[in-house]
Scaffold this motif. Structure first.
Motif, PDB file in Angstrom:
ATOM      1  N   VAL A   1      -2.240   0.229   0.877  1.00 43.61           N
ATOM      2  CA  VAL A   1      -2.871  -1.175   0.183  1.00 43.61           C
ATOM      3  C   VAL A   1      -1.677  -2.159   0.021  1.00 43.61           C
ATOM      4  CG1 VAL A   1      -4.426  -1.841  -1.355  1.00 43.61           C
ATOM      5  CG2 VAL A   1      -4.615   0.365  -0.428  1.00 43.61           C
ATOM      6  N   GLY A   2      -2.228  -3.282   0.068  1.00 41.28           N
ATOM      7  CA  GLY A   2      -0.876  -4.333  -0.208  1.00 41.28           C
ATOM      8  C   GLY A   2       0.041  -4.527   0.937  1.00 41.28           C
ATOM      9  N   ALA A   3       0.143  -3.986   2.510  1.00 39.11           N
ATOM     10  CA  ALA A   3       0.799  -4.026   3.609  1.00 39.11           C
ATOM     11  C   ALA A   3       0.710  -5.432   3.610  1.00 39.11           C
ATOM     12  CB  ALA A   3       0.525  -3.274   4.681  1.00 39.11           C
ATOM     13  N   SER A   4       1.768  -6.393   4.408  1.00 37.77           N
ATOM     14  CA  SER A   4       1.785  -7.571   4.413  1.00 37.77           C
ATOM     15  C   SER A   4       1.509  -7.772   6.808  1.00 37.77           C
ATOM     16  CB  SER A   4       3.291  -7.926   5.113  1.00 37.77           C
ATOM     17  OG  SER A   4       4.168  -7.400   5.425  1.00 37.77           O
ATOM     18  N   LEU A   5       0.113  -8.311   6.074  1.00 37.23           N
ATOM     19  CA  LEU A   5       0.089  -8.666   7.547  1.00 37.23           C
ATOM     20  C   LEU A   5       0.357 -10.343   8.255  1.00 37.23           C
ATOM     21  CD1 LEU A   5      -2.521  -8.427   9.993  1.00 37.23           C
ATOM     22  CD2 LEU A   5      -4.137  -9.603   8.678  1.00 37.23           C
ATOM     23  N   SER A   6       1.340 -10.119   9.405  1.00 41.07           N
ATOM     24  CA  SER A   6       1.551 -11.328  10.013  1.00 41.07           C
ATOM     25  C   SER A   6       0.829 -11.399  11.051  1.00 41.07           C
ATOM     26  CB  SER A   6       2.720 -12.030  10.289  1.00 41.07           C
ATOM     27  OG  SER A   6       3.631 -10.877   8.933  1.00 41.07           O
ATOM     28  N   VAL A   7       0.303 -12.658  11.794  1.00 40.39           N
ATOM     29  CA  VAL A   7      -0.072 -13.044  13.247  1.00 40.39           C
ATOM     30  C   VAL A   7       0.425 -14.367  13.246  1.00 40.39           C
ATOM     31  CG1 VAL A   7      -2.701 -13.391  13.993  1.00 40.39           C
ATOM     32  CG2 VAL A   7      -1.834 -12.359  11.607  1.00 40.39           C
TER      33      VAL A   7
ATOM     34  N   THR B   1      -2.320 -10.312   2.530  1.00 41.58           N
ATOM     35  CA  THR B   1      -2.278  -8.716   2.880  1.00 41.58           C
ATOM     36  C   THR B   1      -3.171  -7.831   2.604  1.00 41.58           C
ATOM     37  OG1 THR B   1      -0.663  -9.562   0.460  1.00 41.58           O
ATOM     38  CG2 THR B   1      -1.855  -7.887   0.480  1.00 41.58           C
ATOM     39  N   LEU B   2      -2.683  -6.834   3.190  1.00 41.90           N
ATOM     40  CA  LEU B   2      -4.215  -5.593   3.981  1.00 41.90           C
ATOM     41  C   LEU B   2      -4.590  -4.911   2.754  1.00 41.90           C
ATOM     42  CD1 LEU B   2      -3.263  -4.472   7.003  1.00 41.90           C
ATOM     43  CD2 LEU B   2      -4.976  -6.215   6.916  1.00 41.90           C
ATOM     44  N   PRO B   3      -5.750  -5.531   1.906  1.00 46.57           N
ATOM     45  CA  PRO B   3      -6.795  -4.974   1.156  1.00 46.57           C
ATOM     46  C   PRO B   3      -6.810  -2.838   1.313  1.00 46.57           C
ATOM     47  CG  PRO B   3      -8.867  -6.182   2.530  1.00 46.57           C
ATOM     48  CD  PRO B   3      -6.435  -5.563   3.347  1.00 46.57           C
ATOM     49  N   VAL B   4      -6.065  -2.905   2.547  1.00 48.12           N
ATOM     50  CA  VAL B   4      -6.637  -1.224   2.667  1.00 48.12           C
ATOM     51  C   VAL B   4      -5.434  -0.386   3.125  1.00 48.12           C
ATOM     52  CG1 VAL B   4      -9.288  -1.382   2.554  1.00 48.12           C
ATOM     53  CG2 VAL B   4      -7.384  -1.630   4.783  1.00 48.12           C
ATOM     54  N   ALA B   5      -6.196   1.240   2.810  1.00 48.40           N
ATOM     55  CA  ALA B   5      -4.704   1.686   4.191  1.00 48.40           C
ATOM     56  C   ALA B   5      -5.444   2.811   5.219  1.00 48.40           C
ATOM     57  CB  ALA B   5      -4.045   3.145   2.806  1.00 48.40           C
TER      58      ALA B   5
ATOM     59  N   HIS C   1     -10.625 -10.113  20.771  1.00 47.59           N
ATOM     60  CA  HIS C   1     -10.888 -11.239  19.689  1.00 47.59           C
ATOM     61  C   HIS C   1     -10.446  -9.885  18.603  1.00 47.59           C
ATOM     62  CE1 HIS C   1     -13.128 -14.810  20.841  1.00 47.59           C
ATOM     63  NE2 HIS C   1     -13.255 -13.888  21.173  1.00 47.59           N
ATOM     64  N   ALA C   2      -9.749  -8.768  18.861  1.00 49.38           N
ATOM     65  CA  ALA C   2      -9.834  -7.304  18.002  1.00 49.38           C
ATOM     66  C   ALA C   2      -8.699  -6.875  18.453  1.00 49.38           C
ATOM     67  CB  ALA C   2     -11.700  -6.548  17.466  1.00 49.38           C
ATOM     68  N   VAL C   3      -8.349  -6.065  16.956  1.00 45.44           N
ATOM     69  CA  VAL C   3      -6.880  -5.029  17.463  1.00 45.44           C
ATOM     70  C   VAL C   3      -7.256  -3.908  16.364  1.00 45.44           C
ATOM     71  CG1 VAL C   3      -5.576  -6.617  15.987  1.00 45.44           C
ATOM     72  CG2 VAL C   3      -4.911  -4.456  17.625  1.00 45.44           C
ATOM     73  N   ALA C   4      -6.390  -2.640  16.630  1.00 42.88           N
ATOM     74  CA  ALA C   4      -6.687  -2.133  16.005  1.00 42.88           C
ATOM     75  C   ALA C   4      -5.783  -1.070  15.096  1.00 42.88           C
ATOM     76  CB  ALA C   4      -7.920  -0.576  16.335  1.00 42.88           C
ATOM     77  N   PHE C   5      -6.055  -0.875  14.342  1.00 39.08           N
ATOM     78  CA  PHE C   5      -4.295  -0.608  13.678  1.00 39.08           C
ATOM     79  C   PHE C   5      -4.395   0.292  12.986  1.00 39.08           C
ATOM     80  CE2 PHE C   5      -4.454  -5.204  12.288  1.00 39.08           C
ATOM     81  CZ  PHE C   5      -4.307  -4.382  10.915  1.00 39.08           C
ATOM     82  N   ALA C   6      -3.473   1.281  12.541  1.00 41.07           N
ATOM     83  CA  ALA C   6      -2.999   2.192  11.129  1.00 41.07           C
ATOM     84  C   ALA C   6      -2.426   1.279   9.962  1.00 41.07           C
ATOM     85  CB  ALA C   6      -2.690   3.288  11.268  1.00 41.07           C
ATOM     86  N   SER C   7      -2.965   0.653   9.226  1.00 46.32           N
ATOM     87  CA  SER C   7      -2.321   0.095   7.821  1.00 46.32           C
ATOM     88  C   SER C   7      -2.091   1.263   6.863  1.00 46.32           C
ATOM     89  CB  SER C   7      -2.732  -0.392   6.483  1.00 46.32           C
ATOM     90  OG  SER C   7      -2.544  -1.522   5.558  1.00 46.32           O
ATOM     91  N   PRO C   8      -0.170   1.097   6.662  1.00 40.66           N
ATOM     92  CA  PRO C   8       0.505   1.872   5.836  1.00 40.66           C
ATOM     93  C   PRO C   8       0.279   2.495   4.675  1.00 40.66           C
ATOM     94  CG  PRO C   8       1.924   0.147   6.308  1.00 40.66           C
ATOM     95  CD  PRO C   8       0.804   0.169   6.633  1.00 40.66           C
TER      96      PRO C   8
ATOM     97  N   PHE D   1       1.792  -8.340  13.112  1.00 38.36           N
ATOM     98  CA  PHE D   1       2.885  -7.228  12.734  1.00 38.36           C
ATOM     99  C   PHE D   1       2.038  -6.810  11.156  1.00 38.36           C
ATOM    100  CE2 PHE D   1       4.725 -10.530  15.317  1.00 38.36           C
ATOM    101  CZ  PHE D   1       5.093 -10.240  15.981  1.00 38.36           C
ATOM    102  N   VAL D   2       2.077  -5.290  11.256  1.00 37.32           N
ATOM    103  CA  VAL D   2       1.864  -5.329   9.576  1.00 37.32           C
ATOM    104  C   VAL D   2       3.337  -4.833   9.719  1.00 37.32           C
ATOM    105  CG1 VAL D   2       0.930  -3.636   8.335  1.00 37.32           C
ATOM    106  CG2 VAL D   2      -0.366  -4.041  10.145  1.00 37.32           C
ATOM    107  N   ASP D   3       4.014  -5.425   7.993  1.00 34.92           N
ATOM    108  CA  ASP D   3       5.704  -4.975   7.620  1.00 34.92           C
ATOM    109  C   ASP D   3       5.790  -5.488   8.748  1.00 34.92           C
ATOM    110  OD1 ASP D   3       4.167  -4.625   4.998  1.00 34.92           O
ATOM    111  OD2 ASP D   3       4.604  -1.813   5.335  1.00 34.92           O
ATOM    112  N   GLU D   4       5.773  -6.465   9.081  1.00 31.92           N
ATOM    113  CA  GLU D   4       6.939  -6.618  10.458  1.00 31.92           C
ATOM    114  C   GLU D   4       6.675  -5.994  11.802  1.00 31.92           C
ATOM    115  OE1 GLU D   4      10.736  -8.539   8.968  1.00 31.92           O
ATOM    116  OE2 GLU D   4       9.290  -9.430   7.331  1.00 31.92           O
ATOM    117  N   GLN D   5       5.748  -5.084  11.729  1.00 31.84           N
ATOM    118  CA  GLN D   5       6.442  -4.278  13.239  1.00 31.84           C
ATOM    119  C   GLN D   5       5.208  -4.479  13.902  1.00 31.84           C
ATOM    120  OE1 GLN D   5       8.763  -2.126  13.868  1.00 31.84           O
ATOM    121  NE2 GLN D   5       9.197  -3.133  11.306  1.00 31.84           N
TER     122      GLN D   5
END
Length: 584
Positions: A432-438, A386-390, A423-430, A407-411
């Motif tokens: 707090v609590g969004a699902s992270l899948s790797v 679970t992502l702890p930040v937005a 080793h790193a990727v940047a994205f936007a979390s919609p 993926f964030v929320d399967e996207q």
């Protein structure tokens, strides 16, 4: 009983007569078992008197203490078929085999031990080797030439001089073979520069090379003052890597090298006579500062191509061999019939992320577990947290082995590739609590050099905006069976990794090649048989389909597309391979 093959100061002797070994590598585990007899017959027809095979420990003991020697791993049957063709066998049981094979043939479960040192005197490693040899070797003793079987010689380890200098380890393995009853001649093989490091007292040294035979045989003679001269790996082709070109070697040039070698009185083993295929997830990889996975095809530009048809090299080598040894007075076999089906729709789909529960059970942990810690050998691991930040997120993974889709929320939001040192990727979390899948793919464990300690998955910590992310779900996805997937008809575009399914109708099975042009990256199955990986990166754009995999009537075909399927989801079967561009 004494061995029929004897080693003298001037050369080999078989049953009391001077003998030259003319051999070719043919790996039973890279060929469908119903095609073994065909390939062995063609070895005889080219003029070979011997075939050579490695033994992949990781397939024969997939879990500690769980041994297999059946079906496609029925090595005794392969040896019997070789004997029926009048062929001798050089057996290379490892334990390490290189061979561009996953993990050098060493089982992945060895790496569940955090501090294990492979290919050394480490007791953790040696205990496992002794248990494996205790299973394997007694079952092969009836096939040794001293018992009337075809196996005339057995190799100790494999190109050990390129890995380490450890005479005690090589001596230990030599003694272990003897304790288990191996009483045919033993040999080692190394590249000329490594002969001294890889040799064992009292064991025949042989050399591996692809050119300059006079020079390389002289190096072997300088190292070993007496005994047969033999090239155990005469590299007449090479393997391919994803993103490269299909490697070929000029037939006339390689035939001239063979002529020079045989004129010098040397024995030879072609590597490869018939390469075959890295079916499923079995391809290896190299890592000389950059990780490079090997492709699915192991065609190797060999005398028999991936489908077992004679190539230009078959005829060229046969003509050279005939100058030095008897060659059967039989015609060169014609290519086998091939199947062509121009259009096979794949209308039914199932999302991997949407049906994760049908594919594997989740295990929770504070930090990500490696594939080995999960008791898994091949396939994928799905990590979730679970992502702890937005807002803006910088995700940093200490080790990605080997390719991670994020993926964030399967996207989908990004890809991290070990091959590109990412080793790193940047994205936007919609939120707090969004699902992270790797989703992490094991693209093949390293098979050569010190990097064979190649653990898979997310290796080490993962950070979000500089803070360690904890609270992970780890789901093994070995994809051994797809039976639990609920496929449904859909014409809508799919997002994320998706299985696509269709029906291939065949009147009479024959060899064919599944074209994956238009698709991006993934895995293909026919009737549950894993054909291997495809990737638009190339060079290969077809997957070999052995005739025995097909059946008359309807055949089930599934592709797992990891990225983007074409708008019209269909594949076609070709009657020729597409292994990609060459440098010629």
């Amino acid at each position: 009983m004494s061995s029929p093959l004897r080693i003298h100061s001037e050369g080999f002797e078989l049953n009391g007569e001077p003998h030259r070994i003319i051999s070719g590598s043919l790996h039973y585990f890279r060929v469908h078992p119903r095609q073994w007899a065909d390939r062995l017959n063609k070895a005889r027809l080219m003029g070979l008197n011997t075939v050579d095979t490695y033994v992949p420990w990781n397939l024969h003991e997939p879990r500690p203490g769980e041994f297999r020697m059946d079906a496609e791993l029925d090595l005794p049957r392969f040896l019997d078929l070789a004997a029926e063709q009048g062929l001798h066998v050089l057996l290379r049981p490892g334990p390490s085999i290189c061979a561009e094979w996953e993990g050098s043939g060493l089982p992945s479960w060895l790496l569940a031990e955090p501090g294990i040192n492979l290919r050394t005197q480490d007791p953790l490693y040696l205990d496992a080797v002794e248990a494996y040899f205790g299973f394997l070797l007694p079952r092969l003793l009836p096939h040794l030439a001293t018992r009337g079987g075809p196996v005339i010689a057995v190799q100790v380890e494999n190109e050990y001089g390129a890995y380490a200098r450890d005479g005690a380890h090589l001596a230990h393995l030599t003694a272990l073979l003897g304790r288990h009853g191996v009483d045919v001649p033993l040999f080692t093989c190394d590249q000329p520069a490594d002969l001294e490091r890889g040799s064992v007292n009292g064991v025949l040294s042989t050399a591996n090379f692809g050119s300059r035979p006079t020079e390389n045989l002289a190096a072997l003679r300088a190292h070993q003052a007496a005994g047969p001269l033999m090239c155990t790996e005469f590299w007449i082709g090479w393997f391919d890597r994803w993103g490269g070109r299909h490697v070929v070697r000029n037939s006339a040039e390689v035939a001239a090298t063979l002529d020079e070698m045989l004129a010098a009185g040397a024995s030879v083993n072609f590597y490869m006579f018939h390469g075959g295929t890295n079916f499923g997830f079995t391809n290896g990889a190299n890592d000389k500062h950059t990780y490079r996975p090997t492709v699915t095809s192991y065609d190797y530009d060999a005398p028999l191509d991936e489908a077992g048809d004679p190539t230009e090299k078959f005829t060229a080598f046969r003509q050279v061999i005939a100058k030095y040894a008897p060659v059967p007075d039989e015609p060169v076999p014609a290519p086998a019939r091939k199947l062509s089906v121009p259009d096979v729709p794949l209308p039914r789909s199932a999302s991997l992320l949407g049906h994760r529960d049908a594919l594997g059970e989740a295990v929770t942990s504070a930090e990500p577990l490696t594939m080995e810690q999960l008791g898994q050998d091949f396939g994928f691991v799905l990590y979730e947290a679970t992502l702890p930040v937005a807002g803006a997120v910088l995700l940093e993974a200490e080790g990605v082995h080997d390719r991670a889709q994020v993926f964030v929320d399967e996207q989908p939001v990004g890809v991290l590739e070990r091959e590109s040192h990412e080793h790193a990727v940047a994205f936007a979390s919609p939120r707090v609590g969004a699902s992270l899948s790797v989703l992490v793919e094991n693209q093949g464990r390293v098979n050569y050099g010190p990097a064979i300690h190649d653990r898979k998955g997310l290796v080490g910590t993962v950070r979000v905006n500089g803070e360690v992310l904890t609270g992970w779900s780890n789901r093994s996805l070995p994809l051994r069976s797809l039976d639990g997937l609920p496929f449904a008809d859909t014409s809508a575009p799919t997002v994320g990794p998706t299985f696509h399914r269709g029906v291939l109708t065949v009147e009479e099975p024959a060899d064919t090649f599944l074209s994956t042009r238009g698709w991006t990256k993934g895995i293909a199955w026919i009737n549950g048989f894993n054909l291997g990986r495809y990737w638009s990166r190339g060079p290969q754009h077809t997957l070999y389909v052995p005739a025995p995999v097909l059946r008359p009537g309807e055949n089930d075909i599934v592709l797992l597309e990891l990225h983007a399927a074409p708008h019209r989801r269909a594949v076609h079967l070709r009657d020729t391979a597409d292994l990609g561009p060459t440098d010629d």
